[in-house]
Design a protein around this motif. Structure first.
Motif, PDB file in Angstrom:
ATOM      1  N   ASN A  88       0.777  -1.147   0.147  1.00  0.00           N
ATOM      2  CA  ASN A  88      -0.014   0.011  -0.066  1.00  0.00           C
ATOM      3  C   ASN A  88       0.875   1.229   0.113  1.00  0.00           C
ATOM      4  OD1 ASN A  88      -3.133  -0.324   0.193  1.00  0.00           O
ATOM      5  ND2 ASN A  88      -2.169  -2.110   1.479  1.00  0.00           N
ATOM      6  N   LEU A  89       1.988   1.390   0.722  1.00  0.00           N
ATOM      7  CA  LEU A  89       2.992   2.368   0.945  1.00  0.00           C
ATOM      8  C   LEU A  89       3.411   2.687  -0.793  1.00  0.00           C
ATOM      9  CD1 LEU A  89       5.034   2.127   4.021  1.00  0.00           C
ATOM     10  CD2 LEU A  89       3.218   3.843   3.617  1.00  0.00           C
ATOM     11  N   GLU A  90       3.960   1.676  -1.241  1.00  0.00           N
ATOM     12  CA  GLU A  90       4.182   1.728  -2.754  1.00  0.00           C
ATOM     13  C   GLU A  90       3.337   2.211  -3.768  1.00  0.00           C
ATOM     14  OE1 GLU A  90       5.219   0.486  -6.716  1.00  0.00           O
ATOM     15  OE2 GLU A  90       3.568  -0.143  -5.703  1.00  0.00           O
ATOM     16  N   ARG A  91       2.041   1.856  -3.468  1.00  0.00           N
ATOM     17  CA  ARG A  91       1.004   2.296  -4.295  1.00  0.00           C
ATOM     18  C   ARG A  91       0.777   3.668  -4.008  1.00  0.00           C
ATOM     19  NH1 ARG A  91      -2.444  -3.128  -3.121  1.00  0.00           N
ATOM     20  NH2 ARG A  91      -1.424  -4.370  -4.980  1.00  0.00           N
ATOM     21  N   ILE A  92       0.752   4.335  -2.706  1.00  0.00           N
ATOM     22  CA  ILE A  92       0.570   5.745  -2.406  1.00  0.00           C
ATOM     23  C   ILE A  92       1.817   6.397  -2.948  1.00  0.00           C
ATOM     24  CG2 ILE A  92       0.953   7.467  -0.556  1.00  0.00           C
ATOM     25  CD1 ILE A  92      -0.475   5.416   1.330  1.00  0.00           C
ATOM     26  N   GLY A  93       2.891   6.124  -3.300  1.00  0.00           N
ATOM     27  CA  GLY A  93       4.034   6.583  -3.745  1.00  0.00           C
ATOM     28  C   GLY A  93       3.888   6.611  -5.279  1.00  0.00           C
ATOM     29  N   ASP A  94       3.362   5.615  -5.753  1.00  0.00           N
ATOM     30  CA  ASP A  94       2.890   5.597  -7.320  1.00  0.00           C
ATOM     31  C   ASP A  94       1.970   6.593  -7.447  1.00  0.00           C
ATOM     32  OD1 ASP A  94       4.520   3.539  -8.013  1.00  0.00           O
ATOM     33  OD2 ASP A  94       3.276   2.201  -8.276  1.00  0.00           O
ATOM     34  N   THR A  95       0.726   6.698  -6.767  1.00  0.00           N
ATOM     35  CA  THR A  95      -0.113   7.928  -6.768  1.00  0.00           C
ATOM     36  C   THR A  95       0.255   9.284  -6.785  1.00  0.00           C
ATOM     37  OG1 THR A  95      -1.830   6.362  -6.031  1.00  0.00           O
ATOM     38  CG2 THR A  95      -2.442   8.546  -6.104  1.00  0.00           C
ATOM     39  N   ALA A  96       1.347   9.507  -5.921  1.00  0.00           N
ATOM     40  CA  ALA A  96       1.967  10.830  -5.749  1.00  0.00           C
ATOM     41  C   ALA A  96       2.801  11.226  -7.095  1.00  0.00           C
ATOM     42  CB  ALA A  96       2.850  10.835  -4.633  1.00  0.00           C
ATOM     43  N   GLU A  97       3.163  10.106  -7.389  1.00  0.00           N
ATOM     44  CA  GLU A  97       4.086  10.329  -8.681  1.00  0.00           C
ATOM     45  C   GLU A  97       2.894  10.712 -10.239  1.00  0.00           C
ATOM     46  OE1 GLU A  97       6.806   7.409 -10.110  1.00  0.00           O
ATOM     47  OE2 GLU A  97       6.720   6.692  -7.904  1.00  0.00           O
ATOM     48  N   GLY A  98       1.823  10.168 -10.029  1.00  0.00           N
ATOM     49  CA  GLY A  98       0.559  10.183 -11.037  1.00  0.00           C
ATOM     50  C   GLY A  98       0.230  11.853 -10.941  1.00  0.00           C
ATOM     51  N   ILE A  99      -0.068  12.201  -9.830  1.00  0.00           N
ATOM     52  CA  ILE A  99      -0.217  13.601  -9.289  1.00  0.00           C
ATOM     53  C   ILE A  99       0.824  14.583  -9.887  1.00  0.00           C
ATOM     54  CG2 ILE A  99      -0.551  15.368  -7.752  1.00  0.00           C
ATOM     55  CD1 ILE A  99      -1.996  13.175  -5.778  1.00  0.00           C
ATOM     56  N   SER A 100       2.079  14.290  -9.636  1.00  0.00           N
ATOM     57  CA  SER A 100       3.331  15.365 -10.118  1.00  0.00           C
ATOM     58  C   SER A 100       3.349  15.349 -11.550  1.00  0.00           C
ATOM     59  CB  SER A 100       4.440  14.680  -9.342  1.00  0.00           C
ATOM     60  OG  SER A 100       4.529  14.834  -7.900  1.00  0.00           O
ATOM     61  N   SER A 101       2.855  14.160 -12.270  1.00  0.00           N
ATOM     62  CA  SER A 101       2.826  14.103 -13.658  1.00  0.00           C
ATOM     63  C   SER A 101       1.709  15.114 -14.384  1.00  0.00           C
ATOM     64  CB  SER A 101       2.465  12.722 -14.188  1.00  0.00           C
ATOM     65  OG  SER A 101       3.663  11.890 -14.035  1.00  0.00           O
ATOM     66  N   LEU A 102       0.531  15.260 -13.511  1.00  0.00           N
ATOM     67  CA  LEU A 102      -0.471  15.907 -13.859  1.00  0.00           C
ATOM     68  C   LEU A 102      -0.058  17.377 -13.730  1.00  0.00           C
ATOM     69  CD1 LEU A 102      -3.436  14.309 -12.419  1.00  0.00           C
ATOM     70  CD2 LEU A 102      -3.004  14.459 -14.819  1.00  0.00           C
ATOM     71  N   ILE A 103       0.619  17.663 -12.819  1.00  0.00           N
ATOM     72  CA  ILE A 103       1.375  19.194 -12.536  1.00  0.00           C
ATOM     73  C   ILE A 103       2.090  19.570 -13.604  1.00  0.00           C
ATOM     74  CG2 ILE A 103       2.644  20.337 -10.772  1.00  0.00           C
ATOM     75  CD1 ILE A 103       1.498  18.865  -8.498  1.00  0.00           C
ATOM     76  N   ILE A 104       3.045  18.578 -13.796  1.00  0.00           N
ATOM     77  CA  ILE A 104       4.085  18.884 -15.004  1.00  0.00           C
ATOM     78  C   ILE A 104       3.550  19.208 -15.970  1.00  0.00           C
ATOM     79  CG2 ILE A 104       6.023  17.944 -16.223  1.00  0.00           C
ATOM     80  CD1 ILE A 104       6.862  16.468 -13.431  1.00  0.00           C
ATOM     81  N   GLU A 105       2.286  18.471 -16.707  1.00  0.00           N
ATOM     82  CA  GLU A 105       1.539  18.448 -17.857  1.00  0.00           C
ATOM     83  C   GLU A 105       0.894  20.115 -17.947  1.00  0.00           C
ATOM     84  OE1 GLU A 105      -0.979  15.501 -17.967  1.00  0.00           O
ATOM     85  OE2 GLU A 105       0.400  13.641 -18.241  1.00  0.00           O
ATOM     86  N   SER A 106       0.631  20.640 -16.834  1.00  0.00           N
ATOM     87  CA  SER A 106      -0.074  22.022 -16.764  1.00  0.00           C
ATOM     88  C   SER A 106       0.750  23.071 -17.257  1.00  0.00           C
ATOM     89  CB  SER A 106      -0.434  22.335 -15.491  1.00  0.00           C
ATOM     90  OG  SER A 106      -1.447  23.444 -15.492  1.00  0.00           O
ATOM     91  N   ASP A 107       0.209  23.898 -18.287  1.00  0.00           N
ATOM     92  CA  ASP A 107       0.859  24.922 -18.927  1.00  0.00           C
ATOM     93  C   ASP A 107       1.212  26.269 -17.861  1.00  0.00           C
ATOM     94  OD1 ASP A 107       1.001  23.562 -21.181  1.00  0.00           O
ATOM     95  OD2 ASP A 107      -0.929  24.494 -22.089  1.00  0.00           O
ATOM     96  N   MET A 108       0.364  26.142 -16.905  1.00  0.00           N
ATOM     97  CA  MET A 108       0.693  27.426 -15.831  1.00  0.00           C
ATOM     98  C   MET A 108       0.430  26.971 -14.740  1.00  0.00           C
ATOM     99  SD  MET A 108      -2.414  29.721 -17.078  1.00  0.00           S
ATOM    100  CE  MET A 108      -2.148  29.533 -19.048  1.00  0.00           C
ATOM    101  N   PRO A 109       0.551  27.779 -13.541  1.00  0.00           N
ATOM    102  CA  PRO A 109       0.255  27.481 -12.161  1.00  0.00           C
ATOM    103  C   PRO A 109      -1.089  27.163 -12.246  1.00  0.00           C
ATOM    104  CG  PRO A 109       1.872  28.998 -12.206  1.00  0.00           C
ATOM    105  CD  PRO A 109       1.580  28.970 -13.561  1.00  0.00           C
ATOM    106  N   PHE A 110      -1.778  26.107 -11.188  1.00  0.00           N
ATOM    107  CA  PHE A 110      -3.174  26.005 -11.212  1.00  0.00           C
ATOM    108  C   PHE A 110      -3.786  27.337 -10.594  1.00  0.00           C
ATOM    109  CE2 PHE A 110      -1.565  21.880 -11.733  1.00  0.00           C
ATOM    110  CZ  PHE A 110      -2.718  21.174 -12.370  1.00  0.00           C
TER     111      PHE A 110
END
Length: 239
Positions: A88-110
Motif C-alpha cells: 500500500n505504501l508503494e501504491r501511495i508513492g505511485d499515486t503521488a507520482e501520478g499527481i506530479s505528472s499532472l502538475i508537470i503537464e499543466s501549462d501554468m500554475p493552477f
C-alpha cells in the motif's frame, strides 16, 4: 532481544524509512501544486525509484523471515501485515507520482479559485494527516489511533463525491480553463485513492495487534449505501 526480535526490529525500521520517503512525495506534491513547481514535481517522480527499492527489499526481508524463523501468532501476523502495508505504501508513492505528472503537464500554475472551490488542498491536508497518524499507530501499536484514521477517510470521500458537481460548475463560468479543471478532478481522485490505501494500512495494524480482520466488513464511518446500491449498483471506492 533474541534474533527473531532483532530481525523484526530491522524490518520495522526499513518500513519507517520507506514511510518517510512516501510522506515526502505527498508533501512535495502539495507544494508543487500550490506553486506550479515542475522541478519539485519531477523530484517526486525521481524519488519513486528509491521507494521501489525499499518495496523490493522489505518484501525480501519478510520472505526470509518466514522461511528462516517460522514465526507464530503475533509475529506471523506482523510479517503478513507488513507485506500488505509495504504494498500500500508503494501504491501511495505511485499515486503521488501520478499527481506530479499532472502538475508537470499543466501549462501554468493552477488557478487559485479552482483549488479553493474544489477543496483539493483540504483533501491533501487530510491525506497527509492520515498518513502521519497511521505511521504513528504502526510504530506505537496503537489500534485506537488506527481506527480513528479509518474514520478520517470519510472527509476525503465526501470531497471526492462532490468533485464532479463542483468542476462542472467551475467550467460553466471558466470555459477557458477546462484543462486545469480536469487535472484537478484527476488529482482529487488520486488523493481519494491515497485515503483508501491508508485505510487498508490501518486495517492491517488492527489485524496484527488484535487479530481482528476488518477488511470487507461493514464500516460505520462510511456513508450508508442507498437502496439502489443494495440492489446491485457498484459500491463506493474503498468499501
Amino acid at each position: 532481544m533474541n534474533h527473531l526480535d532483532n530481525e523484526i526490529a530491522r524490518i520495522k525500521s526499513r518500513v519507517a524509512e520507506m514511510w518517510e520517503l512516501v510522506e515526502y512525495q505527498v508533501r512535495c506534491g502539495r507544494e508543487a501544486l500550490i506553486n506550479g513547481d515542475k522541478g519539485l514535481a519531477e523530484t517526486v517522480i525521481k524519488r519513486g525509484k528509491k521507494v521501489n527499492k525499499y518495496d523490493l527489499k522489505i518484501d525480501q526481508m519478510c520472505e526470509n523471515m518466514l522461511a528462516l524463523f517460522n514465526p507464530l501468532a503475533v509475529d506471523l501476523r506482523l510479517i503478513l501485515a507488513i507485506l500488505k502495508i509495504n504494498a500500500n505504501l508503494e501504491r501511495i508513492g505511485d499515486t503521488a507520482e501520478g499527481i506530479s505528472s499532472l502538475i508537470i503537464e499543466s501549462d501554468m500554475p493552477f488557478e487559485e479559485n479552482l483549488m479553493d472551490m474544489s477543496r483539493v488542498l483540504e483533501m491533501y491536508d487530510g491525506a497527509l494527516l492520515m498518513l502521519a497518524d497511521v505511521k504513528k499507530a504502526f510504530l506505537t501499536e496503537d489500534t485506537q489511533l488506527a481506527k480513528m484514521v479509518m474514520r478520517h477517510d470519510k472527509a476525503l470521500n465526501k470531497i471526492h463525491r462532490n468533485t464532479d458537481k463542483i468542476i462542472i460548475s467551475y467550467i460553466q463560468s471558466h470555459g477557458d480553463n477546462i484543462d486545469q479543471s480536469l487535472k484537478v478532478a484527476g488529482i482529487i481522485r488520486k488523493l481519494e485513492r491515497i485515503g483508501d490505501h491508508v485505510t487498508n494500512i490501518a486495517e492491517e495494524i488492527v489485524f496484527y495487534i488484535d487479530a481482528k480482520v476488518l477488511k470487507h466488513k461493514s464500516k460505520p464511518w462510511k456513508v450508508k449505501r442507498s437502496k439502489s446500491n443494495l440492489q446491485g449498483d457498484e459500491p463506493e471506492a474503498g468499501s
